[in-house]
Scaffold this motif. Structure first.
Motif, mmCIF file in Angstrom:
data_model
loop_
_atom_site.group_PDB
_atom_site.id
_atom_site.type_symbol
_atom_site.label_atom_id
_atom_site.label_comp_id
_atom_site.label_asym_id
_atom_site.label_seq_id
_atom_site.Cartn_x
_atom_site.Cartn_y
_atom_site.Cartn_z
ATOM 1 N N ALA A 1 0.829 -1.219 0.000
ATOM 2 C CA ALA A 1 0.000 0.000 0.000
ATOM 3 C C ALA A 1 0.861 1.265 0.000
ATOM 4 O O ALA A 1 0.464 2.279 -0.591
ATOM 5 C CB ALA A 1 -0.945 0.004 1.199
ATOM 6 N N ALA B 1 -8.733 -2.538 -1.255
ATOM 7 C CA ALA B 1 -7.739 -2.816 -0.228
ATOM 8 C C ALA B 1 -6.935 -4.063 -0.579
ATOM 9 O O ALA B 1 -7.413 -4.960 -1.273
ATOM 10 C CB ALA B 1 -8.424 -2.986 1.123
ATOM 11 N N THR C 1 -6.906 -1.127 5.848
ATOM 12 C CA THR C 1 -6.157 0.130 5.934
ATOM 13 C C THR C 1 -5.066 0.208 4.859
ATOM 14 O O THR C 1 -4.377 1.211 4.738
ATOM 15 C CB THR C 1 -5.488 0.295 7.314
ATOM 16 N N LEU D 1 -4.605 0.660 1.306
ATOM 17 C CA LEU D 1 -5.443 1.075 0.172
ATOM 18 C C LEU D 1 -4.702 1.068 -1.166
ATOM 19 O O LEU D 1 -3.534 1.445 -1.252
ATOM 20 C CB LEU D 1 -6.021 2.469 0.440
ATOM 21 N N THR E 1 -12.852 -2.844 2.805
ATOM 22 C CA THR E 1 -12.062 -2.007 1.894
ATOM 23 C C THR E 1 -11.921 -0.561 2.377
ATOM 24 O O THR E 1 -11.566 0.327 1.618
ATOM 25 C CB THR E 1 -12.691 -2.012 0.479
ATOM 26 N N THR F 1 -6.047 -7.110 -4.972
ATOM 27 C CA THR F 1 -6.937 -6.073 -4.445
ATOM 28 C C THR F 1 -8.374 -6.556 -4.341
ATOM 29 O O THR F 1 -8.901 -7.105 -5.308
ATOM 30 C CB THR F 1 -6.901 -4.846 -5.388
#
Ligand SMILES: Nc1ncnc2c1ncn2[C@@H]1O[C@H](COP(=O)(O)OP(=O)(O)OP(=O)(O)O)[C@@H](O)[C@H]1O
Ligand SMILES: [Mg+2]
Length: 497
Positions: free
Chosen positions: A8, A22, A32, A34, A103, A394
């Motif tokens: 991320a 996410a 968290t 993303l 997400t 994802t």
């Protein structure tokens, strides 16, 4: 830092971005961590691929929603009508709530400003049209299913009409011109062209009849769609193509025509914080199927050049291998949904797809691509610095608008009360080649004709017409004559506004 956070970190942006979802590592989603698509690199284009039912359309919906909210206009082809749900707020459900929590999304049901268009007058949306002249010979040859030689001949015919300022607005104009050139009175004109064989002209006429029978005659004409009508802030424009099966070539070439129009109309933009328009080409395989070399070359060029105008193009298709490498290599963002691996061909496509990704220590990509869940994808995009982001498994966010169609009647009602209705609903038939030729008021044009082949072998004429110099002459036909129609990308006509 754990793997999800590490991935991320590669998606951190300073400017605005589309929140895709996410990161998933080892089957665990981290709400968290993303994954996002920076607005600043959307003009570097993208690919959304995956087997049927894996979530491509919902991904498009999700991206379109956020672009609209960010004020970016979006154009999408709505192949099955299921994107029409963008016009209505989504329905809350347990599944949506779960996905939102997974997400990091504060999901709210939201409707977006949608305008629906249809090709010609037969569909549910506001009818849009293009003229034959503006479409040009390369795109029309694709619609008509012509081979390279026939395409060159069509180019000569356009050249003859262009040079005389004979507007080819609809299919009957083109028919009138071809009929004239192959008639007794047209003999001289035909000779001035360096010759067009009657047999080839006959093939083109027959192809034209087929197109008319498939409803092509109600698409070609005026008023022609103005690209400015696609550019309103935050506007989502859906091209309703429910009858795709009956005319796939018309649909895909229309989208290329639109791109060429955008290229001609928009000023150079340089690097922007957000694109001026995002253009989504669904069922992209149709564009490349049976495409001529010239056509493929033009797609490659258009995709390359349109970037500097601030337009992002997203191709959507089942297999990345549907898209030629020269185009694929220009697509900065990849959202790859699950692939099937049943047949040896599937396996081959899979291993080719794996090779197009940056290496990743976190996933076995071959395995990941076949085990992704619905609404999950393997993602890599271009960061704001223009470098590929780390590969991220994802879980995508859920769209905030209705997942599914609002129904044909609702689309039709909305189109009838649309602000574009008054401008486009009625077909205009102004004086054009058909009327002029029927009235026999064509004047000879004192202008440079197509270069005559130096050595003309008997029977080798078709070959000469298809030769590179003649072709490039036809395509770049820019003339000192003010009234001549000039052609740019894809041989589409440039307008003087
Ligand atoms: N991001 C998502 N959030 C929630 N549900 C999703 C998401 N993506 C897909 N789904 C679910 O999966 C179903 C199929 O998705 P979608 O229609 O987008 O598939 P597709 O890849 O476009 O298929 P096709 O090739 O048949 O058009 C949806 O109806 C929805 O129930
Ligand atoms: Mg779909």
């Amino acid at each position: 830092m754990n793997a999800a956070q590490e991935i991320a970190a590669g998606y951190a942006t300073s400017g605005r971005a589309v929140e895709l979802g996410a990161v998933v590592v080892d089957g665990q989603v981290d709400a968290t961590a993303l994954v996002r698509l920076p607005l600043a690199t959307l003009n570097r284009h993208g690919l959304i691929a995956g087997a049927t039912g894996t979530g491509k359309t919902k991904t498009l919906q999700l991206i379109a929603e956020q672009l609209s909210a960010a004020g970016v206009p979006v154009l999408l082809a709505d192949i099955k009508g299921d994107l029409s749900g963008l016009a209505r707020a989504g329905e809350p459900s347990d599944r949506t709530a779960t996905r939102a929590a997974e997400t990091g999304d504060d999901w709210q049901p939201t409707a977006f400003p949608v305008r629906s268009l249809s090709l010609g007058t037969g569909g549910p949306g506001v009818p849009v049209r293009a003229t034959v002249t503006s479409f040009g010979p390369i795109l029309l040859a694709k619609v008509l299913g012509l081979n390279d030689t026939q395409e060159s001949t069509l180019g000569l015919i356009f050249h003859w009409a262009d040079a005389r300022g004979l507007a080819l607005l609809d299919t009957k104009d083109l028919r009138a011109v071809i009929t004239h050139l192959t008639s007794d009175e047209g003999k001289e004109d035909l000779r001035s062209l360096g010759g067009v064989s009657a047999a080839t002209a006959g093939v083109i006429l027959r192809a034209l009849s087929n197109l008319e029978a498939q409803g092509g005659d109600e698409f070609f004409g005026e008023p022609e769609l103005e690209v400015a009508d696609l550019m309103r802030t935050g506007q989502v424009t859906l091209l309703e193509v429910a009858d795709l099966q009956s005319r796939p070539a018309l649909f895909s070439t229309f989208l290329m025509w639109l791109l060429a129009e955008l290229f001609h109309e928009l000023p150079e933009a340089g690097d922007l914080d957000a694109p001026k328009l995002v253009f989504v080409l669904d069922e992209a395989h149709l564009l490349f199927k049976d495409a001529s070399k010239a056509f493929l070359g033009q797609i490659e060029q258009t995709v390359k050049l349109i970037r500097s105008k601030g337009v992002g193009v997203f191709f959507c298709t089942q297999l990345p291998t549907d898209i030629p490498n020269a185009v694929l290599s220009q697509l900065g963002a990849r959202v790859q949904h699950a692939l099937r691996a049943f047949t040896p061909e599937d396996q081959k496509a899979l291993s080719q797809t794996v090779k197009t990704y940056p290496t990743t220590p976190h996933y076995d990509l071959g395995k990941a691509l076949t085990t992704l869940g619905i609404g999950e994808a393997i993602v890599t995009v271009l960061s704001e610095r223009g470098a590929p982001t780390p590969v991220a498994w994802t879980r995508l966010r859920a769209p905030r608008s209705l997942m599914g169609t609002i129904g044909m009647d609702a689309i039709r009602d909305a189109a009838n009360s649309s602000d574009l209705h008054g401008k486009y609903a009625e077909t205009i038939d102004r004086e054009s080649a058909y009327e002029k030729l029927t009235a026999k008021v064509v004047e000879p044009a004192p202008e440079p004709e197509a270069p005559k082949p130096e050595k003309q072998e008997p029977g080798g004429l078709e070959k000469v017409l298809a030769s590179a110099p003649v072709k490039s002459f036809l395509r770049s036909a820019a003339s000192a004559l003010g009234r001549e129609i000039t052609r740019g990308l894809f041989g589409t006509a440039k307008k003087r506004r």
